[in-house]
Design an enzyme around this catalytic site. Sequence first.
Site, PDB file in Angstrom:
ATOM      1  N   SER A 180     -27.126  17.479 -28.260  1.00 18.63           N
ATOM      2  CA  SER A 180     -28.092  16.922 -29.006  1.00 18.63           C
ATOM      3  C   SER A 180     -28.864  15.263 -28.259  1.00 18.63           C
ATOM      4  O   SER A 180     -29.888  14.828 -28.450  1.00 18.63           O
ATOM      5  CB  SER A 180     -28.219  16.525 -30.269  1.00 18.63           C
ATOM      6  OG  SER A 180     -27.344  15.339 -30.303  1.00 18.63           O
ATOM      7  N   LYS A 222     -30.612  11.026 -38.484  1.00 19.26           N
ATOM      8  CA  LYS A 222     -30.908  10.052 -37.059  1.00 19.26           C
ATOM      9  C   LYS A 222     -31.966   9.312 -37.091  1.00 19.26           C
ATOM     10  O   LYS A 222     -31.979   8.461 -36.418  1.00 19.26           O
ATOM     11  CB  LYS A 222     -30.666  11.488 -35.915  1.00 19.26           C
ATOM     12  CG  LYS A 222     -29.922  11.867 -34.772  1.00 19.26           C
ATOM     13  CD  LYS A 222     -30.178  13.210 -34.417  1.00 19.26           C
ATOM     14  CE  LYS A 222     -28.865  13.696 -33.965  1.00 19.26           C
ATOM     15  NZ  LYS A 222     -28.917  14.916 -33.543  1.00 19.26           N
TER      16      LYS A 222
END
Length: 833
Positions: free
Chosen positions: A680, A723
């Site tokens: 990611s 996040k």
Amino acid sequence: MFFKRSQQSSGTVTGSGEVTTVAARPQPLEAAELRRVVDPATLGFKTTEELHPITGLIGQDRALKAIQFGANIKSADFNMFVLGPPASGKSTAVKAHLGPKAREAETPPDWVYVYNFENPNRPKALQLPHGRGKVLAKGVVAAIDELRSVLPALFEGEDYQVRRRAIDEEFRSTHEEAFEALNNKAQNQNIAILRTPTGFTMAPMHEGKVVKPEVFNALPEGMRKEVEAKIETLQKELAAILERMPKADKKRRAQLSELNEEVAKAAVSDTLDDLMSSFADVPQAVAYLQAAGRDLVRNVGIFLMTGDEENAIVKQPVDSAHDVRFRRYMVNVMVSNGGDDQPGAPVVEELNPTYGNLLGRVEHIAQMGTLVTDFLLIKPGALHRANGGYLLLDARRVLLSPFAWEALKRAIKAQEIRIEQPMEAAGLISTQSLDPEPIPLNLRVVLTGDRELYYLLAAYDPDFSRLFKVQADFDETITRSTENDNAYARLIASIVKEHALKPLDAAAVARIIDEGARLADDREKLSIEIGRIADIVREADYYASQAKRKVTTRQDVARAIDEQIQRADRLRDRAQETINRGIVLVDTEGSAVGQINGLSVLQLGSFSFGRPSRITARVRLGAGRVTDIEREAKLGGPLHSKGVMILWGFLAGRYALDVPLALAASLVFEQSYGGVEGDSASSAELYALLSALADVPIRQSLAVTGSVNQWGEVQAIGGVNEKIEGFFDVCRARGLNEEQGVLIPKSNVQHLMLREDVVEAVRHGQFAIHAVSTIDEGIEILTGVKAGERGPEGRFPAGTINRLVEDKLKLFAERGRSFSKGAGNGGGGKDEQ
């Protein structure tokens, strides 16, 4: 501020002095795109009291159809494995579906163990019509109780005593007549027969008195020999009489035994006739009762007590079922089915599936310092109780119990329940004194577990796929729609009813629906992990009670969610503290070349949170290698390493079509002291590389997440909400400055269910979420410089990021060739990595 918001392009200067083309600032996502919320007014009720609780699960049509198929098919090897996440309601759904079907099914028979009069070490298993196992057991106890009263009375009665005296008298008279005749004959010959402690002896008489030995020895020899001859003849006759006595006594005992058997047989037959008549339709039961009757007749003496036993009568239990003398005649009811409270087939859930709890066991008791057992100490297992119905087991617990998994498979394959010690089944020892007859097995086993366990068993256990052919796969989520929102509200109402909680108002239900989407990590989905939803509802009820409210409100639900997080977020607070105190270096303002804020997610139990990390890139002339420092230090996982390799493919495919990629680059997560896994951060790493190659700074007020492919397309990642919130918390702690934000993949916009404080900050322009679909879009936002597209002549426009990168790589290639030529002439150096 680093850049002004403008739709116009202008020029700026790179760190190397080149003029670049400034990109137009794209618009970030609107606040409405960051969280999908339910309007309580659209739900159509005020409180959950107005709703009809839902009876089953929602959105599990595939799984429920599989359960229905597995329950209906008759083949023994079509057992079920119900797989899905924890707290998804698997067990509840299975029991709810199987319960009504089991009640309508035929009630299975009873099973009992009885004494085997021919082979005591192998107890017999009897199958009886349902509900009649206990009837047989009680009938036998009643029969023994009756015999304990009847038999002593019969044997003490006048009729029996007269017949017994006759037999004894016959024996005595026969022997007495023989002795009397012999004695008379001896007396006529002046010989006396004397009884001594050691037996019989004979001596001569004179005038009715025994002659003393010294007198006898003084007689003439002829007279002595005549007397000795008479004694010898009489002794032979006495020996013959004594030899006939044991045979006569044996005959007497046989006659007494016949008499006892005749009397006992009549009493036992009268006592057991009614019981045998009631079980005339069960030949096995009749055969057992007949065998028991014969044994009772043979052992009638246990009912008759001697004088010593009469003195100890107080020691004998009044209850025949607990009298050791009669244990062999009792009935061990293993399974008793039927009854008003449990009609139909059984549905049994075994929460502790150990070997003994599954297959049953033979227990032992201590007597006189030793362990003894008998058929009454055979205890049933879950397979016995569920025989003829359904057995629910947790697959993980079965696998963790020694010997249980293999024993379960053996029972299913053999279609019988064989009780034996685990070590004996493994062939290691043989100490068991009982070998009960196996009981035929006919049931459906339903295992529950997670998907990983299912696929591991399917891959590594060859028996698994042959025995568990029905896969019932539970979804974690359902599609979000008005219909499903209403079904979700009814599900919440059923939780309220089940746990006797206060009703929830519409706003509270709407907040739980929003949280369901958050748990699903997708605003277009709703989590149906019933356990987690129920936890929120119950905790909200607690806070409503504290506030003395009769109805649970949105405020209570919000507090329950916040409190759950607060109890688990200690490590998140410590991570934020290290950043706020400057221990972990993360910039949230300014700009830097080759440096970017990446985002990662840490999972701790059921709680996860995002944490920003500084990612840096350094480039120089080299041999075309991108060095992943995390991998070199053995801290990077395979997926992370794959992501870094993709960067090399992107750089070579876009910028080095006709020249070698003479690049040496290094990438690292700064201050990363644990493992790094996942791809990611690959887009963030690529942005840092492009920045280092173009010598164009990146805004440190932005953080980036997203993976990338070799074509430069930004791909979706997981944990997007955590996040974003992780970087937002850092920025808020330092002060929001309207320039901060996060870049996410455009394909992740559908997963956004951000916290309300993040949404509010975006609504007021204090924070921004940018959705990008390509690396070019992202690099323009990060640098403010246009990425540039390759023109007809095959070149990128001057001053764009792509042109600057391409020029740098061509410069490296030209220098690489010059070094190669120099090395061929004996000069030049070697690039060391």
